[in-house]
Design an enzyme around this catalytic site. Structure first.
Site, PDB file in Angstrom:
ATOM      1  N   ASP A 150      37.616  72.856  46.883  1.00 26.98           N
ATOM      2  CA  ASP A 150      36.442  72.704  46.725  1.00 26.98           C
ATOM      3  C   ASP A 150      37.202  71.776  45.241  1.00 26.98           C
ATOM      4  O   ASP A 150      37.905  71.289  45.506  1.00 26.98           O
ATOM      5  CB  ASP A 150      35.295  74.124  45.980  1.00 26.98           C
ATOM      6  CG  ASP A 150      36.544  75.030  45.453  1.00 26.98           C
ATOM      7  OD1 ASP A 150      37.622  75.107  44.453  1.00 26.98           O
ATOM      8  OD2 ASP A 150      36.441  75.865  44.746  1.00 26.98           O
ATOM      9  N   HIS A 151      36.633  72.139  44.408  1.00 32.82           N
ATOM     10  CA  HIS A 151      35.993  71.338  43.046  1.00 32.82           C
ATOM     11  C   HIS A 151      38.119  71.708  42.407  1.00 32.82           C
ATOM     12  O   HIS A 151      38.923  71.138  42.071  1.00 32.82           O
ATOM     13  CB  HIS A 151      35.275  71.387  42.013  1.00 32.82           C
ATOM     14  CG  HIS A 151      35.378  72.487  41.478  1.00 32.82           C
ATOM     15  ND1 HIS A 151      33.982  73.298  42.441  1.00 32.82           N
ATOM     16  CD2 HIS A 151      35.088  73.518  39.992  1.00 32.82           C
ATOM     17  CE1 HIS A 151      33.987  74.425  42.006  1.00 32.82           C
ATOM     18  NE2 HIS A 151      34.639  74.460  41.175  1.00 32.82           N
ATOM     19  N   CYS A 178      41.283  76.842  47.120  1.00 30.16           N
ATOM     20  CA  CYS A 178      40.060  77.261  45.663  1.00 30.16           C
ATOM     21  C   CYS A 178      41.187  77.492  44.986  1.00 30.16           C
ATOM     22  O   CYS A 178      42.022  76.788  44.418  1.00 30.16           O
ATOM     23  CB  CYS A 178      38.671  77.572  46.781  1.00 30.16           C
ATOM     24  SG  CYS A 178      39.314  79.311  46.513  1.00 30.16           S
ATOM     25  N   THR A 221      41.657  80.473  43.449  1.00 32.85           N
ATOM     26  CA  THR A 221      42.514  81.104  44.111  1.00 32.85           C
ATOM     27  C   THR A 221      43.137  81.042  45.372  1.00 32.85           C
ATOM     28  O   THR A 221      43.629  82.483  45.991  1.00 32.85           O
ATOM     29  CB  THR A 221      41.298  82.421  43.291  1.00 32.85           C
ATOM     30  OG1 THR A 221      40.355  83.302  44.485  1.00 32.85           O
ATOM     31  CG2 THR A 221      40.986  82.988  42.028  1.00 32.85           C
ATOM     32  N   GLY A 222      42.211  80.992  46.623  1.00 36.21           N
ATOM     33  CA  GLY A 222      42.482  81.139  47.809  1.00 36.21           C
ATOM     34  C   GLY A 222      41.900  82.347  48.465  1.00 36.21           C
ATOM     35  O   GLY A 222      41.622  82.320  49.924  1.00 36.21           O
ATOM     36  N   ILE A 223      40.800  82.394  47.365  1.00 36.41           N
ATOM     37  CA  ILE A 223      40.178  83.957  47.492  1.00 36.41           C
ATOM     38  C   ILE A 223      38.708  83.587  48.375  1.00 36.41           C
ATOM     39  O   ILE A 223      38.487  84.026  49.855  1.00 36.41           O
ATOM     40  CB  ILE A 223      39.966  85.160  46.816  1.00 36.41           C
ATOM     41  CG1 ILE A 223      41.067  85.653  46.340  1.00 36.41           C
ATOM     42  CG2 ILE A 223      39.058  86.254  47.152  1.00 36.41           C
ATOM     43  CD1 ILE A 223      41.074  86.207  44.867  1.00 36.41           C
ATOM     44  N   GLY A 224      37.819  82.724  47.429  1.00 39.69           N
ATOM     45  CA  GLY A 224      36.995  82.453  48.813  1.00 39.69           C
ATOM     46  C   GLY A 224      36.925  81.684  49.617  1.00 39.69           C
ATOM     47  O   GLY A 224      36.149  81.976  50.653  1.00 39.69           O
ATOM     48  N   MET A 225      37.856  80.819  49.522  1.00 34.68           N
ATOM     49  CA  MET A 225      38.465  79.878  51.355  1.00 34.68           C
ATOM     50  C   MET A 225      38.726  80.683  52.015  1.00 34.68           C
ATOM     51  O   MET A 225      38.111  80.964  53.420  1.00 34.68           O
ATOM     52  CB  MET A 225      39.562  78.975  50.846  1.00 34.68           C
ATOM     53  CG  MET A 225      38.346  77.574  49.868  1.00 34.68           C
ATOM     54  SD  MET A 225      37.200  76.347  51.008  1.00 34.68           S
ATOM     55  CE  MET A 225      37.126  75.118  50.084  1.00 34.68           C
ATOM     56  N   HIS A 233      53.443  86.901  63.428  1.00 38.04           N
ATOM     57  CA  HIS A 233      52.346  87.718  63.381  1.00 38.04           C
ATOM     58  C   HIS A 233      50.975  87.957  63.969  1.00 38.04           C
ATOM     59  O   HIS A 233      50.358  88.718  64.561  1.00 38.04           O
ATOM     60  CB  HIS A 233      53.084  88.898  62.472  1.00 38.04           C
ATOM     61  CG  HIS A 233      54.238  89.686  62.610  1.00 38.04           C
ATOM     62  ND1 HIS A 233      55.062  90.602  61.935  1.00 38.04           N
ATOM     63  CD2 HIS A 233      55.837  88.452  63.201  1.00 38.04           C
ATOM     64  CE1 HIS A 233      56.092  90.922  62.512  1.00 38.04           C
ATOM     65  NE2 HIS A 233      56.427  90.041  63.122  1.00 38.04           N
ATOM     66  N   ARG A 286      53.827  91.972  71.638  1.00 39.62           N
ATOM     67  CA  ARG A 286      53.319  92.987  70.810  1.00 39.62           C
ATOM     68  C   ARG A 286      51.769  92.310  69.735  1.00 39.62           C
ATOM     69  O   ARG A 286      51.441  92.803  69.868  1.00 39.62           O
ATOM     70  CB  ARG A 286      54.102  94.203  70.110  1.00 39.62           C
ATOM     71  CG  ARG A 286      54.598  93.343  68.414  1.00 39.62           C
ATOM     72  CD  ARG A 286      56.353  95.077  67.896  1.00 39.62           C
ATOM     73  NE  ARG A 286      56.013  94.169  67.237  1.00 39.62           N
ATOM     74  CZ  ARG A 286      57.005  93.561  66.943  1.00 39.62           C
ATOM     75  NH1 ARG A 286      58.274  92.530  68.149  1.00 39.62           N
ATOM     76  NH2 ARG A 286      58.042  93.257  66.028  1.00 39.62           N
ATOM     77  N   HIS A 287      52.851  90.965  69.187  1.00 40.13           N
ATOM     78  CA  HIS A 287      51.051  90.693  68.187  1.00 40.13           C
ATOM     79  C   HIS A 287      49.998  89.936  68.891  1.00 40.13           C
ATOM     80  O   HIS A 287      49.225  89.431  68.483  1.00 40.13           O
ATOM     81  CB  HIS A 287      52.503  89.637  67.717  1.00 40.13           C
ATOM     82  CG  HIS A 287      52.946  89.846  66.561  1.00 40.13           C
ATOM     83  ND1 HIS A 287      53.232  90.959  65.148  1.00 40.13           N
ATOM     84  CD2 HIS A 287      54.155  90.293  67.046  1.00 40.13           C
ATOM     85  CE1 HIS A 287      54.281  91.278  64.987  1.00 40.13           C
ATOM     86  NE2 HIS A 287      55.047  90.796  65.650  1.00 40.13           N
TER      87      HIS A 287
HETATM   88  C1  RB5 Z   1      35.618  77.881  41.262  1.00 40.80           C
HETATM   89  O1  RB5 Z   1      35.424  78.098  39.814  1.00 40.80           O
HETATM   90  C2  RB5 Z   1      36.387  79.216  41.648  1.00 40.80           C
HETATM   91  O2  RB5 Z   1      35.168  81.071  41.704  1.00 40.80           O
HETATM   92  C3  RB5 Z   1      36.659  79.352  43.565  1.00 40.80           C
HETATM   93  O3  RB5 Z   1      37.643  77.992  43.373  1.00 40.80           O
HETATM   94  C4  RB5 Z   1      37.593  80.155  43.881  1.00 40.80           C
HETATM   95  O4  RB5 Z   1      38.912  80.748  43.538  1.00 40.80           O
HETATM   96  C5  RB5 Z   1      36.930  81.400  44.597  1.00 40.80           C
HETATM   97  O5  RB5 Z   1      37.391  82.109  44.906  1.00 40.80           O
END
Ligand code: RB5
Length: 150
Positions: free
Chosen positions: A8-9, A65, A67-71, A98, A132-133
């Site tokens: 993303d941006h 992204c 944090t990498g969390i949303g992706m 694994h 096993r993995h």
């Molecule tokens: C964008 O502001 C931010 O929320 C996105 O890049 C990402 O970190 C979400 O998990």
């Protein structure tokens, strides 16, 4: 090896740096966007990229992204995807050895470029151990094939 890469941006700048890194190591890539730092929504990149990986059009995928969390959350909704959010090379190695992770999720606002390249290199050059993995990954696949919880 051909890699699908997207962001993303918030991950745009790191994605561009990873593309240079991939080219330098002779790894083919295709960019699924974003095309600039203009605001976009991470699921709009994650879903088409993840679906292309599952169709076998790419060996692996990288999504960036903030944090990498949303992706990672988005990509893991796609049946057949095992996306791993990695903060260290050790996590990247284990995600391949694994978990047979087929997408690497990175945080562009979290990682230095140097750390991101070390994580990417480790992830790209580490193989799944199977054994096993494979049984454990197979249980995830069976759950998906039964339709998950829906
Ligand atoms: C964008 O502001 C931010 O929320 C996105 O890049 C990402 O970190 C979400 O998990």
């Amino acid at each position: 090896m051909k890699i699908a890469i997207g962001s993303d941006h918030a991950g745009f700048e790191l994605k561009e740096q990873i593309k240079v890194f991939l080219s330098a190591r002779g790894t083919l890539w295709q960019d699924f966007g974003a095309d600039s730092e203009d605001t976009v929504d991470y699921p709009d990149t994650a879903f088409p990229l993840a679906e292309a990986v599952v169709r076998g059009e790419f060996d692996l995928g990288i999504l960036v992204c903030g944090t990498g969390i949303g992706m990672s959350i988005s990509a893991n909704k796609v049946r057949g995807i095992r996306a791993a959010l990695c903060l260290t090379p050790e996590m990247a190695a284990m995600a391949r050895r694994h978990n047979d992770a087929n997408i690497l999720a990175l945080g562009g606002r979290i990682l230095s470029p140097k750390a991101a390249m070390e994580i990417s290199e480790t992830w790209l050059s580490t193989a799944f151990e199977g054994d096993r993995h494979a049984r454990r990954v197979g249980k995830i696949r069976s759950y998906e094939e039964k339709g998950g919880n829906g």
